[in-house]
Enzyme design. Structure first.
Site, PDB file in Angstrom:
ATOM      1  N   HIS A  62      -9.560  56.602 -19.268  1.00 46.45           N
ATOM      2  CA  HIS A  62     -10.575  55.848 -18.532  1.00 46.45           C
ATOM      3  C   HIS A  62      -9.943  55.164 -17.331  1.00 46.45           C
ATOM      4  O   HIS A  62      -8.726  55.212 -17.145  1.00 46.45           O
ATOM      5  CB  HIS A  62     -11.299  54.845 -19.436  1.00 46.45           C
ATOM      6  CG  HIS A  62     -10.465  53.734 -19.992  1.00 46.45           C
ATOM      7  ND1 HIS A  62      -9.352  53.947 -20.782  1.00 46.45           N
ATOM      8  CD2 HIS A  62     -10.588  52.378 -19.906  1.00 46.45           C
ATOM      9  CE1 HIS A  62      -8.842  52.781 -21.148  1.00 46.45           C
ATOM     10  NE2 HIS A  62      -9.560  51.812 -20.618  1.00 46.45           N
ATOM     11  N   HIS A  64      -9.614  52.011 -16.333  1.00 46.51           N
ATOM     12  CA  HIS A  64      -8.968  50.701 -16.307  1.00 46.51           C
ATOM     13  C   HIS A  64      -7.512  50.929 -15.889  1.00 46.51           C
ATOM     14  O   HIS A  64      -6.865  51.878 -16.349  1.00 46.51           O
ATOM     15  CB  HIS A  64      -9.033  50.027 -17.688  1.00 46.51           C
ATOM     16  CG  HIS A  64     -10.371  49.392 -17.947  1.00 46.51           C
ATOM     17  ND1 HIS A  64     -10.866  49.190 -19.216  1.00 46.51           N
ATOM     18  CD2 HIS A  64     -11.301  48.903 -17.080  1.00 46.51           C
ATOM     19  CE1 HIS A  64     -12.051  48.600 -19.118  1.00 46.51           C
ATOM     20  NE2 HIS A  64     -12.339  48.418 -17.842  1.00 46.51           N
ATOM     21  N   ASP A  66      -4.619  49.825 -16.492  1.00 46.13           N
ATOM     22  CA  ASP A  66      -3.473  49.971 -17.401  1.00 46.13           C
ATOM     23  C   ASP A  66      -3.368  51.386 -17.971  1.00 46.13           C
ATOM     24  O   ASP A  66      -2.431  51.696 -18.694  1.00 46.13           O
ATOM     25  CB  ASP A  66      -3.521  48.922 -18.534  1.00 46.13           C
ATOM     26  CG  ASP A  66      -4.821  48.932 -19.318  1.00 46.13           C
ATOM     27  OD1 ASP A  66      -5.886  49.107 -18.701  1.00 46.13           O
ATOM     28  OD2 ASP A  66      -4.769  48.761 -20.552  1.00 46.13           O
ATOM     29  N   HIS A 142     -16.237  51.817 -24.999  1.00 44.59           N
ATOM     30  CA  HIS A 142     -15.467  50.853 -24.227  1.00 44.59           C
ATOM     31  C   HIS A 142     -16.370  50.303 -23.124  1.00 44.59           C
ATOM     32  O   HIS A 142     -17.507  50.735 -22.979  1.00 44.59           O
ATOM     33  CB  HIS A 142     -14.228  51.566 -23.676  1.00 44.59           C
ATOM     34  CG  HIS A 142     -13.130  50.640 -23.246  1.00 44.59           C
ATOM     35  ND1 HIS A 142     -12.771  49.522 -23.944  1.00 44.59           N
ATOM     36  CD2 HIS A 142     -12.288  50.696 -22.180  1.00 44.59           C
ATOM     37  CE1 HIS A 142     -11.785  48.917 -23.309  1.00 44.59           C
ATOM     38  NE2 HIS A 142     -11.473  49.597 -22.242  1.00 44.59           N
ATOM     39  N   ASP A 212      -9.164  53.319 -24.977  1.00 45.17           N
ATOM     40  CA  ASP A 212      -9.517  52.064 -25.655  1.00 45.17           C
ATOM     41  C   ASP A 212     -10.904  52.224 -26.293  1.00 45.17           C
ATOM     42  O   ASP A 212     -11.764  52.891 -25.723  1.00 45.17           O
ATOM     43  CB  ASP A 212      -9.587  50.930 -24.646  1.00 45.17           C
ATOM     44  CG  ASP A 212      -8.256  50.656 -23.943  1.00 45.17           C
ATOM     45  OD1 ASP A 212      -7.220  51.241 -24.333  1.00 45.17           O
ATOM     46  OD2 ASP A 212      -8.246  49.891 -22.964  1.00 45.17           O
ATOM     47  N   HIS A 270      -1.410  49.627 -27.913  1.00 48.30           N
ATOM     48  CA  HIS A 270      -2.253  48.885 -26.975  1.00 48.30           C
ATOM     49  C   HIS A 270      -2.359  47.416 -27.380  1.00 48.30           C
ATOM     50  O   HIS A 270      -3.434  46.812 -27.384  1.00 48.30           O
ATOM     51  CB  HIS A 270      -3.649  49.527 -26.882  1.00 48.30           C
ATOM     52  CG  HIS A 270      -4.411  49.130 -25.645  1.00 48.30           C
ATOM     53  ND1 HIS A 270      -5.247  48.037 -25.601  1.00 48.30           N
ATOM     54  CD2 HIS A 270      -4.463  49.664 -24.405  1.00 48.30           C
ATOM     55  CE1 HIS A 270      -5.773  47.938 -24.392  1.00 48.30           C
ATOM     56  NE2 HIS A 270      -5.308  48.911 -23.650  1.00 48.30           N
TER      57      HIS A 270
END
Ligand SMILES: [Zn+2]
Ligand SMILES: [Zn+2]
Length: 308
Positions: A62, A64, A66, A142, A212, A270
């Site tokens: 995804h 994001h 990180d 998420h 996530d 994570h």
């Protein structure tokens, strides 16, 4: 056949000294595949002496930061390093636009082709077909569209028992035996019984990456019976409410999914930067699912068949 997962980063979004954001290297024989590419991933590859030139495909879960801020850096370095081999890239819609803008304004002409596939993060579908395995998306829950990835090995052929093979047996005949077919003589009687000349193929192995996501039961159906599961565990039980609100999971959530899906082994990662060490994660998860380990950075885990 070597099938391993090396943890390059298992931290979450807030920078923490000594930890790195999400990235994992899947090695299958002599080929490498990357899942997520957090900031500094190329430095981790250097640190672990992994040649990025052997990278065949990259799977991004995804958008994001990180999980992909290291991607433009890695791709630029591959380009500088003279790569000409095609690269397959999978990720949510928009990733290609982001990369194209970055290449455009840095005036970077690419010397290799990137084949981008926008994955549908709401579907469990096959996105990659390798001669030895397939990759399916795993829908995750998420805050932004997010997909996990399921690597599932294809069934190998049976193994010839060398001592039993004679020069009279043709290539076609050996091929049939490996495909579990008997060889018949002219009268229709079995000449070579495949079970006598071959050993069963090893059970296909599987690996699922789920990060996530918040806890949701249906996830277990997509990853039923996988040999190795990486599942995010951003928080411990003390912050279970926060985990749910922020679309993340706890160590116990991960363990519940592992138990429900009857996986072979669970890896937790994570981790939120607020936790200084991980023994509590392990304890909480193991109270539900014993075969749990921490996805320690730098560690390589073999994907081993757990089917009987
Ligand atoms: Zn994350
Ligand atoms: Zn995220």
């Amino acid at each position: 056949m070597q099938f391993t997962v090396t943890i390059l980063g298992a931290g979450s979004a807030t920078p923490t000294l000594g930890r790195h954001p999400s990235a994992q290297l899947i090695s299958y024989e002599n080929e490498n595949f990357l899942i997520d590419c957090g900031e500094g991933t190329q430095m981790r590859l250097l640190e672990y002496k992994i040649r990025p030139s052997r990278l065949k495909a990259i799977f991004i879960s995804h958008l994001h930061g990180d999980h992909y801020f290291g991607l433009i850096a890695l791709l630029s370095s591959l380009n500088l390093g003279g790569r000409t081999d095609d690269l397959h890239l999978f990720g949510p819609r928009g990733l290609d636009e982001i990369l194209l803008l970055q290449f455009k304004y840095s005036q970077t002409p690419l010397h290799f082709a990137i084949h981008f596939t926008a994955v549908d993060t709401t579907q469990h579908t096959q996105v990659f077909d390798h001669p030895c395995f397939t990759v399916h998306t795993i829908p995750l829950q998420h805050r932004v569209p997010c997909a996990g990835y399921l690597f599932r090995e294809k069934l190998h052929k049976r193994k010839l028992i060398k001592e039993k093979i004679s020069d009279q047996m043709s290539y076609e005949c050996l091929k049939k035996l490996k495909n579990a077919e008997h060889i018949y003589d002219e009268s229709g009687a079995i000449l070579y019984n495949f079970e006598e000349y071959t050993l069963p193929a090893p059970a296909p192995r599987s690996y699922a990456y789920c990060s996530d996501t918040r806890y949701y039961e249906q996830l277990a159906e997509y990853i039923k019976g996988v040999d190795l599961l990486y599942h995010e565990a951003t928080f411990m039980e003390d912050l279970a409410q926060q985990a749910y609100e922020r679309y993340h999971a706890t160590a116990k959530d991960a363990a519940r999914i592992a138990r429900k899906a009857e996986v072979g082994r669970l890896l937790l990662g994570h981790f939120s930067s607020r936790y200084k060490e991980f023994s509590g994660f392990l304890q909480e998860a193991q109270s539900i699912f014993v075969a749990t380990a921490i996805a320690e950075e730098g560690k390589t885990f073999a994907v081993q068949s757990t089917s009987t």
